[in-house]
Scaffold this active site. Structure first.
Site, PDB file in Angstrom:
ATOM      1  N   SER A 159      65.325 -13.268 -19.308  1.00 21.28           N
ATOM      2  CA  SER A 159      65.034 -12.056 -20.054  1.00 21.28           C
ATOM      3  C   SER A 159      64.654 -10.945 -19.078  1.00 21.28           C
ATOM      4  O   SER A 159      65.227 -10.833 -18.001  1.00 21.28           O
ATOM      5  CB  SER A 159      63.913 -12.332 -21.075  1.00 21.28           C
ATOM      6  N   LYS A 177      66.983  -8.061 -24.955  1.00 21.98           N
ATOM      7  CA  LYS A 177      66.085  -9.052 -24.364  1.00 21.98           C
ATOM      8  C   LYS A 177      64.947  -9.419 -25.314  1.00 21.98           C
ATOM      9  O   LYS A 177      64.467 -10.561 -25.293  1.00 21.98           O
ATOM     10  CB  LYS A 177      65.530  -8.533 -23.045  1.00 21.98           C
TER      11      LYS A 177
END
Length: 292
Positions: A159, A177
């Site tokens: 992420s 994300k």
């Protein structure tokens, strides 16, 4: 004169973990052809795992797989796939099972990014980043979950820290994300009873990577960022986190987000002059590569 700040050393995972901790394990890694995901793959292989790396460019994957095999003494094979296309992932999973018979670890690392203000961001561009990052992560989970369950294995989702605060010119990746983080948490609670763990690694700025080169401001255009750890991140820092999270030492860690940023997020401000950049994006176009 003020004392020089302490700079944390770069550590080889082999200095901490035994070389055979992943012996007999198999890693399935999207985005493994370069950058952070390549580094994580190499680290896991150095501790005994074999690997399959996925990406859209077969020539680069083939070369990377050869280099990783030579560097680690393990087997790495390439599998051409687009995470937006479930069938290509299913074919890659089938190839993995035919070759190795199992999938223990999955790194969901395929990603796309660029700098653009919302006012200059097309719907298609926004959609594309979500399709690669968020939908691609979902598709990868769907394609691999039965085998990860069987192996009592583990997921790592790559992420970012951008969405922890509002980040100018990063609406698309921030949304994408945030979705990745949410998916990982759901996998942790749904699949935990089946023996599956799921965690997120959120890298901060990592030097000498394609992403950093693309998103950094040009030299001399901004103040050097501050890192409580004393330096910018290195691919090995992220790789070490992956080795830990896949290891039995992390057996009680699931559903978590681990920023690997040397404390950068606590001091991060806007990378472009604010509010000038959002009021007049053209005025900062010369600072950014690629340009707005």
């Amino acid at each position: 004169m003020a004392p020089a700040p302490y700079v944390v050393p770069q550590v080889d995972s082999a200095a901490v973990f035994k070389p055979e901790i992943f012996r007999g394990k198999v890693l399935f890694c999207t985005g493994g052809g370069s950058g952070i995901c390549r580094g994580m793959t190499e680290a896991v292989m150095r501790h005994g795992a074999n690997a399959v790396i996925l990406g859209r460019k077969l020539d680069r994957l083939t070369q990377t797989a050869k280099e990783l095999s030579e560097a680690t003494g393990q087997i790495c094979i390439p599998a051409q796939a687009d995470v937006r296309e479930p069938k290509t992932l299913q074919d890659a999973v089938r190839k993995t099972i035919e070759k190795f018979g199992r999938i223990d670890f999955v790194i969901c690392g395929a990603a796309g990014n660029f700098l653009a203000p919302i006012s200059g961001l097309s719907e298609n561009a926004f959609r594309t980043v979500l399709e690669i990052d968020t939908l691609g992560t979902y598709n990868t989970i769907k394609a691999t979950i039965a085998h990860v369950r069987a192996a009592k294995g583990s997921y790592i989702h790559v992420s970012a820290t951008l969405h922890y605060n509002g980040t100018p010119f990063q609406a698309h990746v921030s949304a994408a994300k945030a979705g990745v983080d949410a998916l990982s948490a759901v996998v942790a609670v749904e699949e935990g009873p089946h023996g599956v763990r799921s965690n997120v690694i959120a890298p901060g700025p990592i030097g000498a990577t394609e992403g950093m080169d693309r998103l950094s401001l040009k030299a001399g255009e901004h103040r050097a960022p501050a890192y409580p750890a004393g330096r910018m991140g290195h691919v090995d820092d992220v790789a070490n986190a992956a080795v830990f999270l896949f290891s039995d030492a992390a057996a009680y860690i699931t559903g978590q987000i681990l920023p690997v940023d040397g404390g950068f997020e606590h001091l991060r401000g806007s990378t472009v002059p604010y509010p000038q950049a959002v009021l007049d994006p053209a005025s900062v176009a010369h600072m950014i590569s690629p340009k707005l």
